[in-house]
Enzyme design. Structure first.
Site, mmCIF file in Angstrom:
data_model
loop_
_atom_site.group_PDB
_atom_site.id
_atom_site.type_symbol
_atom_site.label_atom_id
_atom_site.label_comp_id
_atom_site.label_asym_id
_atom_site.label_seq_id
_atom_site.Cartn_x
_atom_site.Cartn_y
_atom_site.Cartn_z
ATOM 1 N N SER A 72 0.784 -1.240 0.000
ATOM 2 C CA SER A 72 0.000 0.000 0.000
ATOM 3 C C SER A 72 0.817 1.292 0.000
ATOM 4 O O SER A 72 0.265 2.363 -0.265
ATOM 5 C CB SER A 72 -0.926 0.008 1.223
ATOM 6 O OG SER A 72 -0.167 -0.142 2.398
ATOM 7 N N LEU B 243 7.190 -5.924 3.495
ATOM 8 C CA LEU B 243 6.625 -5.482 4.776
ATOM 9 C C LEU B 243 7.626 -4.635 5.535
ATOM 10 O O LEU B 243 8.819 -4.913 5.530
ATOM 11 C CB LEU B 243 6.303 -6.675 5.675
ATOM 12 C CG LEU B 243 5.058 -7.500 5.444
ATOM 13 C CD1 LEU B 243 4.810 -8.388 6.649
ATOM 14 C CD2 LEU B 243 3.851 -6.643 5.191
ATOM 15 N N TYR C 251 22.044 1.243 11.763
ATOM 16 C CA TYR C 251 21.226 0.462 10.832
ATOM 17 C C TYR C 251 21.843 -0.903 10.527
ATOM 18 O O TYR C 251 21.466 -1.901 11.118
ATOM 19 C CB TYR C 251 20.936 1.255 9.533
ATOM 20 C CG TYR C 251 19.863 0.576 8.734
ATOM 21 C CD1 TYR C 251 18.520 0.847 8.934
ATOM 22 C CD2 TYR C 251 20.187 -0.437 7.821
ATOM 23 C CE1 TYR C 251 17.526 0.152 8.262
ATOM 24 C CE2 TYR C 251 19.202 -1.139 7.137
ATOM 25 C CZ TYR C 251 17.875 -0.831 7.357
ATOM 26 O OH TYR C 251 16.896 -1.531 6.694
ATOM 27 N N VAL D 49 12.501 8.508 1.192
ATOM 28 C CA VAL D 49 11.558 8.961 2.209
ATOM 29 C C VAL D 49 10.327 8.059 2.154
ATOM 30 O O VAL D 49 9.593 8.065 1.173
ATOM 31 C CB VAL D 49 11.107 10.415 1.937
ATOM 32 C CG1 VAL D 49 10.220 10.909 3.065
ATOM 33 C CG2 VAL D 49 12.298 11.328 1.719
HETATM 34 P P1 NAI Z 1 6.435 1.387 4.067
HETATM 35 O O1 NAI Z 1 6.245 1.733 5.489
HETATM 36 O O2 NAI Z 1 6.212 2.439 3.041
HETATM 37 O O3 NAI Z 1 5.478 0.131 3.675
HETATM 38 C C1 NAI Z 1 5.226 -0.914 4.546
HETATM 39 C C2 NAI Z 1 4.078 -1.762 4.023
HETATM 40 O O4 NAI Z 1 3.901 -2.858 4.933
HETATM 41 C C3 NAI Z 1 2.718 -1.054 3.950
HETATM 42 O O5 NAI Z 1 2.017 -1.497 2.792
HETATM 43 C C4 NAI Z 1 1.985 -1.548 5.198
HETATM 44 O O6 NAI Z 1 0.562 -1.554 5.091
HETATM 45 C C5 NAI Z 1 2.518 -2.971 5.248
HETATM 46 N N1 NAI Z 1 2.394 -3.604 6.562
HETATM 47 C C6 NAI Z 1 3.005 -3.260 7.716
HETATM 48 N N2 NAI Z 1 2.647 -4.115 8.703
HETATM 49 C C7 NAI Z 1 1.816 -5.033 8.142
HETATM 50 C C8 NAI Z 1 1.127 -6.170 8.621
HETATM 51 N N3 NAI Z 1 1.229 -6.582 9.869
HETATM 52 N N4 NAI Z 1 0.332 -6.842 7.752
HETATM 53 C C9 NAI Z 1 0.200 -6.453 6.461
HETATM 54 N N5 NAI Z 1 0.852 -5.395 5.946
HETATM 55 C C10 NAI Z 1 1.642 -4.693 6.775
HETATM 56 O O7 NAI Z 1 7.893 0.752 3.956
HETATM 57 P P2 NAI Z 1 9.046 0.770 2.866
HETATM 58 O O8 NAI Z 1 10.037 1.798 3.242
HETATM 59 O O9 NAI Z 1 8.512 0.726 1.492
HETATM 60 O O10 NAI Z 1 9.747 -0.634 3.195
HETATM 61 C C11 NAI Z 1 9.464 -1.831 2.507
HETATM 62 C C12 NAI Z 1 10.725 -2.680 2.482
HETATM 63 O O11 NAI Z 1 11.749 -1.976 1.759
HETATM 64 C C13 NAI Z 1 11.292 -2.964 3.883
HETATM 65 O O12 NAI Z 1 11.821 -4.266 3.903
HETATM 66 C C14 NAI Z 1 12.423 -1.941 3.992
HETATM 67 O O13 NAI Z 1 13.423 -2.334 4.878
HETATM 68 C C15 NAI Z 1 12.922 -1.961 2.547
HETATM 69 N N6 NAI Z 1 13.752 -0.805 2.180
HETATM 70 C C16 NAI Z 1 13.351 0.479 2.449
HETATM 71 C C17 NAI Z 1 14.186 1.549 2.151
HETATM 72 C C18 NAI Z 1 13.783 2.970 2.434
HETATM 73 O O14 NAI Z 1 14.639 3.844 2.399
HETATM 74 N N7 NAI Z 1 12.533 3.244 2.689
HETATM 75 C C19 NAI Z 1 15.513 1.339 1.526
HETATM 76 C C20 NAI Z 1 15.790 -0.037 1.202
HETATM 77 C C21 NAI Z 1 14.945 -1.071 1.553
#
Ligand code: NAI
Length: 397
Positions: free
Chosen positions: A49, A138, A234, A273
């Protein structure tokens, strides 16, 4: 109602439906302007989402023409409360996907639970038969273990010794020194249980057992490494331990899926972000400096550019993905370029309250933070009445 941002630190408790829709449609437009990808046809995205998962869903549908099922944990509107941004994003995504003639179903609930896994499997069986791509994206601060019922929490802490560095309050531009105390063994264990690979493996096992994984299926999860200056908090901290576990899980899944010519990868993505990254100490200041430098050099990418490149050039590019020595895909390659990091280091040493605007993209950071919730989006009149009660077509509210 008239919806304004209400924020505390890195949390915004309101979201704007039209702003979220405009942001989703902007990402769709970007993908439609690129070449089509000969990729998957039926995709399951867990964490679909917001952030990287939403971008993966958009590239699957508008880049590859794929049907999708998106699992996420969002809140609908109720009374005077708006829905969460992820709810509005999902509604906007489904509307656009259906208009494009592609199937889009969403499941809202706890992805860590057995019930949601079974609900997802039943939906795949009913609507798709099998999936050929499973994305695990997630990011969660907590997990209830489905077998033991234990409540597990993830923490962002260093390991072994305390960590002190600069941190910015991106609302005020104030830079302060921040010290984070080291995690206990118990905190490390729980963080690995929440953000490591156990749940990813449970998903793949459950999908495999139900025979809903197609021959040649690909599964992907996302991870981060980042520069030395954030390593103590981190990559060498609690979440880094969880990411080590996630990356080891990719190898276990690779061996498991070989029987059906499948593939399992972890992609190391760029710092961006998102709701999750805003919560990590030190990272907002690092990202502000990084954005400024990457924008100055024409190297900047957001979630959608990153994931389009991942699909088009690495996973479905027709040749084998480029892997590092540990078998990971590295779409963080532009962020990690030596001269980019040397410039971040130089500015990190001198940045303070007075020169923050000159050295960093703090304004861009702040704006993108609000845009995550549908605010500060061009073309939206925030003084106008808006209907906060938006339905996701495939979900009965
Ligand atoms: P985000 O916070 O934008 O998205 C998280 C998603 O997980 C959302 O769709 C939310 O509804 C879902 N979610 C959370 N708890 C849940 C649950 N219990 N059941 C079902 N859905 C659930 O996060 P983001 O930043 O996109 O992170 C996604 C992945 O990418 C993670 O593994 C993160 O470590 C990785 N990542 C993020 C970076 C960043 O700078 N934001 C950089 C590199 C990797």
């Amino acid at each position: 109602m008239i919806i304004k941002p209400k924020f505390r630190g890195f949390i915004c408790t309101t979201a704007h439906p039209e702003g979220c829709q405009a942001q989703v449609e902007e990402q769709i437009r970007y993908v439609l302007e690129q070449n089509k990808i000969s990729g998957p046809k039926n995709v399951l995205i867990i964490g679909a989402s917001t952030g990287y998962g939403l971008a993966s869903r958009i590239v699957s549908t508008f880049g590859c023409g794929a049907n999708t099922i998106g699992v996420s944990f969002e809140r609908p509107s109720s009374g005077k409360r708006t829905a969460t941004a992820g709810w509005y994003n999902t509604a906007a995504f489904e509307k656009n996907a259906r208009q494009a003639g592609v199937k889009a179903y969403s499941i809202n609930g706890d992805a860590f639970s057995d019930e949601i896994k079974q609900e997802t499997i039943a939906l795949i069986q009913a609507e798709m038969g099998q999936v050929d791509l499973v994305i695990y994206s997630l990011a969660s601060p907590k997990r209830t273990h489905p077998h033991t019922g234990e409540q597990l929490n993830s923490v962002l802490k260093p390991i072994g010794q305390s960590y002190t560095n600069k941190n910015v309050d991106f609302h005020t531009g104030e830079i302060k020194s921040l010290t984070v105390e080291p995690a206990t063994e118990e905190e490390i264990r729980q963080t690995i249980a929440v953000m490591g690979g156990e749940d990813w493996q449970m998903w793949i096992d459950a999908l495999d057992q139900a025979d809903v994984l197609a021959e040649g299926v690909t599964t992907l999860a996302y991870s981060y490494i980042g520069p030395a200056l954030t390593h103590p908090i981190y990559r060498e901290g609690t979440v880094g331990r969880a990411k080590d576990h996630l990356e080891e899980t990719a190898q276990i899944l690779q061996r498991k899926l070989e029987a059906k010519q499948g593939r399992a990868f972890v992609s190391i993505n760029k710092a961006l972000v998102t709701q999750s990254s805003a919560a990590i100490p030190v990272v907002p200041l690092y990202v502000s400096l990084l954005y400024r430098i990457m924008k100055e050099e024409g190297l900047h990418e957001g979630c959608i550019e990153q994931i389009y490149r991942l699909f088009a050039e690495e996973i479905f590019g027709g040749s084998l993905p480029h892997l590092d020595a540990k078998g990971r895909i590295r779409i963080d390659n532009l962020e990690m370029r030596e001269h980019v990091q040397a410039e971040v280091d130089k500015r990190w040493d001198t940045v303070n309250d007075q020169n923050l605007i000159a050295l960093s993209d703090i304004e861009g950071y702040r704006k993108e933070f609000f845009q995550l919730f549908g605010f500060e989006v061009a073309g939206i009149d925030y003084e106008q009445e808006t209907n906060a009660d938006v339905a996701i077509p495939s979900i009965d509210k």
